[in-house]
Design a protein around this motif. Structure first.
Motif, PDB file in Angstrom:
ATOM      1  N   TYR A   7       0.803  -1.216   0.000  1.00  0.00           N
ATOM      2  CA  TYR A   7       0.000   0.000   0.000  1.00  0.00           C
ATOM      3  C   TYR A   7       0.843   1.276   0.000  1.00  0.00           C
ATOM      4  N   ASP A   8       2.146   1.186  -0.198  1.00  0.00           N
ATOM      5  CA  ASP A   8       2.997   2.371  -0.221  1.00  0.00           C
ATOM      6  C   ASP A   8       2.642   3.322  -1.350  1.00  0.00           C
ATOM      7  N   TYR A   9       2.133   2.794  -2.446  1.00  0.00           N
ATOM      8  CA  TYR A   9       1.802   3.660  -3.576  1.00  0.00           C
ATOM      9  C   TYR A   9       0.712   4.667  -3.211  1.00  0.00           C
ATOM     10  N   LEU A  10      -0.095   4.357  -2.206  1.00  0.00           N
ATOM     11  CA  LEU A  10      -1.154   5.286  -1.807  1.00  0.00           C
ATOM     12  C   LEU A  10      -0.584   6.599  -1.279  1.00  0.00           C
ATOM     13  N   TYR A  11       0.552   6.541  -0.565  1.00  0.00           N
ATOM     14  CA  TYR A  11       1.186   7.768  -0.097  1.00  0.00           C
ATOM     15  C   TYR A  11       1.512   8.671  -1.276  1.00  0.00           C
ATOM     16  N   TYR A  12       2.055   8.082  -2.337  1.00  0.00           N
ATOM     17  CA  TYR A  12       2.459   8.864  -3.496  1.00  0.00           C
ATOM     18  C   TYR A  12       1.262   9.409  -4.267  1.00  0.00           C
ATOM     19  N   VAL A  13       0.225   8.617  -4.414  1.00  0.00           N
ATOM     20  CA  VAL A  13      -0.969   9.073  -5.133  1.00  0.00           C
ATOM     21  C   VAL A  13      -1.642  10.212  -4.378  1.00  0.00           C
ATOM     22  N   ILE A  14      -1.799  10.048  -3.076  1.00  0.00           N
ATOM     23  CA  ILE A  14      -2.441  11.092  -2.273  1.00  0.00           C
ATOM     24  C   ILE A  14      -1.584  12.352  -2.252  1.00  0.00           C
ATOM     25  N   GLY A  15      -0.279  12.193  -2.121  1.00  0.00           N
ATOM     26  CA  GLY A  15       0.622  13.351  -2.139  1.00  0.00           C
ATOM     27  C   GLY A  15       0.562  14.089  -3.466  1.00  0.00           C
ATOM     28  N   LEU A  16       0.528  13.344  -4.570  1.00  0.00           N
ATOM     29  CA  LEU A  16       0.462  13.965  -5.883  1.00  0.00           C
ATOM     30  C   LEU A  16      -0.857  14.706  -6.073  1.00  0.00           C
ATOM     31  N   VAL A  17      -1.968  14.071  -5.753  1.00  0.00           N
ATOM     32  CA  VAL A  17      -3.284  14.690  -5.969  1.00  0.00           C
ATOM     33  C   VAL A  17      -3.431  15.955  -5.135  1.00  0.00           C
ATOM     34  N   PHE A  18      -3.112  15.875  -3.853  1.00  0.00           N
ATOM     35  CA  PHE A  18      -3.283  17.047  -3.012  1.00  0.00           C
ATOM     36  C   PHE A  18      -2.230  18.106  -3.293  1.00  0.00           C
ATOM     37  N   GLY A  19      -1.054  17.708  -3.770  1.00  0.00           N
ATOM     38  CA  GLY A  19      -0.070  18.692  -4.208  1.00  0.00           C
ATOM     39  C   GLY A  19      -0.548  19.452  -5.423  1.00  0.00           C
ATOM     40  N   LEU A  20      -1.177  18.748  -6.367  1.00  0.00           N
ATOM     41  CA  LEU A  20      -1.728  19.410  -7.553  1.00  0.00           C
ATOM     42  C   LEU A  20      -2.847  20.370  -7.168  1.00  0.00           C
ATOM     43  N   ILE A  21      -3.714  19.929  -6.269  1.00  0.00           N
ATOM     44  CA  ILE A  21      -4.819  20.797  -5.820  1.00  0.00           C
ATOM     45  C   ILE A  21      -4.271  22.023  -5.107  1.00  0.00           C
ATOM     46  N   THR A  22      -3.292  21.820  -4.246  1.00  0.00           N
ATOM     47  CA  THR A  22      -2.700  22.944  -3.517  1.00  0.00           C
ATOM     48  C   THR A  22      -2.020  23.909  -4.476  1.00  0.00           C
ATOM     49  N   GLY A  23      -1.326  23.380  -5.477  1.00  0.00           N
ATOM     50  CA  GLY A  23      -0.689  24.238  -6.476  1.00  0.00           C
ATOM     51  C   GLY A  23      -1.698  25.076  -7.234  1.00  0.00           C
ATOM     52  N   PHE A  24      -2.853  24.530  -7.505  1.00  0.00           N
ATOM     53  CA  PHE A  24      -3.893  25.292  -8.196  1.00  0.00           C
ATOM     54  C   PHE A  24      -4.499  26.356  -7.292  1.00  0.00           C
ATOM     55  N   VAL A  25      -4.696  26.027  -6.032  1.00  0.00           N
ATOM     56  CA  VAL A  25      -5.332  26.958  -5.097  1.00  0.00           C
ATOM     57  C   VAL A  25      -4.410  28.140  -4.782  1.00  0.00           C
ATOM     58  N   ILE A  26      -3.100  27.936  -4.844  1.00  0.00           N
ATOM     59  CA  ILE A  26      -2.158  29.006  -4.496  1.00  0.00           C
ATOM     60  C   ILE A  26      -2.375  30.243  -5.358  1.00  0.00           C
ATOM     61  N   ASP A  27      -2.499  30.037  -6.675  1.00  0.00           N
ATOM     62  CA  ASP A  27      -2.539  31.207  -7.550  1.00  0.00           C
ATOM     63  C   ASP A  27      -3.680  31.168  -8.561  1.00  0.00           C
ATOM     64  N   LYS A  28      -4.512  30.145  -8.527  1.00  0.00           N
ATOM     65  CA  LYS A  28      -5.611  29.981  -9.479  1.00  0.00           C
ATOM     66  C   LYS A  28      -5.126  29.948 -10.928  1.00  0.00           C
ATOM     67  N   SER A  29      -3.894  29.550 -11.117  1.00  0.00           N
ATOM     68  CA  SER A  29      -3.374  29.382 -12.473  1.00  0.00           C
ATOM     69  C   SER A  29      -2.663  28.041 -12.548  1.00  0.00           C
ATOM     70  N   PHE A  30      -2.411  27.600 -13.759  1.00  0.00           N
ATOM     71  CA  PHE A  30      -1.820  26.281 -13.937  1.00  0.00           C
ATOM     72  C   PHE A  30      -0.298  26.296 -13.851  1.00  0.00           C
TER      73      PHE A  30
END
Length: 67
Positions: A16-39
């Motif tokens: 189940y180690d891959y779940l850490y990476y998937v969750i980190g990637l998804v929430f990192g992408l969301i956080t990156g979008f929320v920071i500046d509302k740009s891609f």
């Protein structure tokens, strides 16, 4: 007997180690979008999320298994 049991637990945890990476990637992408509302920040957030997930999977969760 306990050595065999702990080895089986390590294999279960690695499954189940891959779940850490998937969750980190998804929430990192969301956080990156929320920071500046740009891609522009989305890939940066994804990379930082993966780095955080790698740190958590390799350092934090390994130390909690010992205790």
């Amino acid at each position: 007997m306990s050595h065999q049991h702990s080895h089986k637990q390590e294999e279960e945890a690695k499954k189940y180690d891959y779940l850490y990476y998937v969750i980190g990637l998804v929430f990192g992408l969301i956080t990156g979008f929320v920071i500046d509302k740009s891609f522009i920040w989305v890939p940066i957030g994804g990379v930082l999320g993966l780095l955080t997930a790698a740190f958590f999977a390799n350092v934090v969760s390994k130390s909690s298994e010992k205790g």
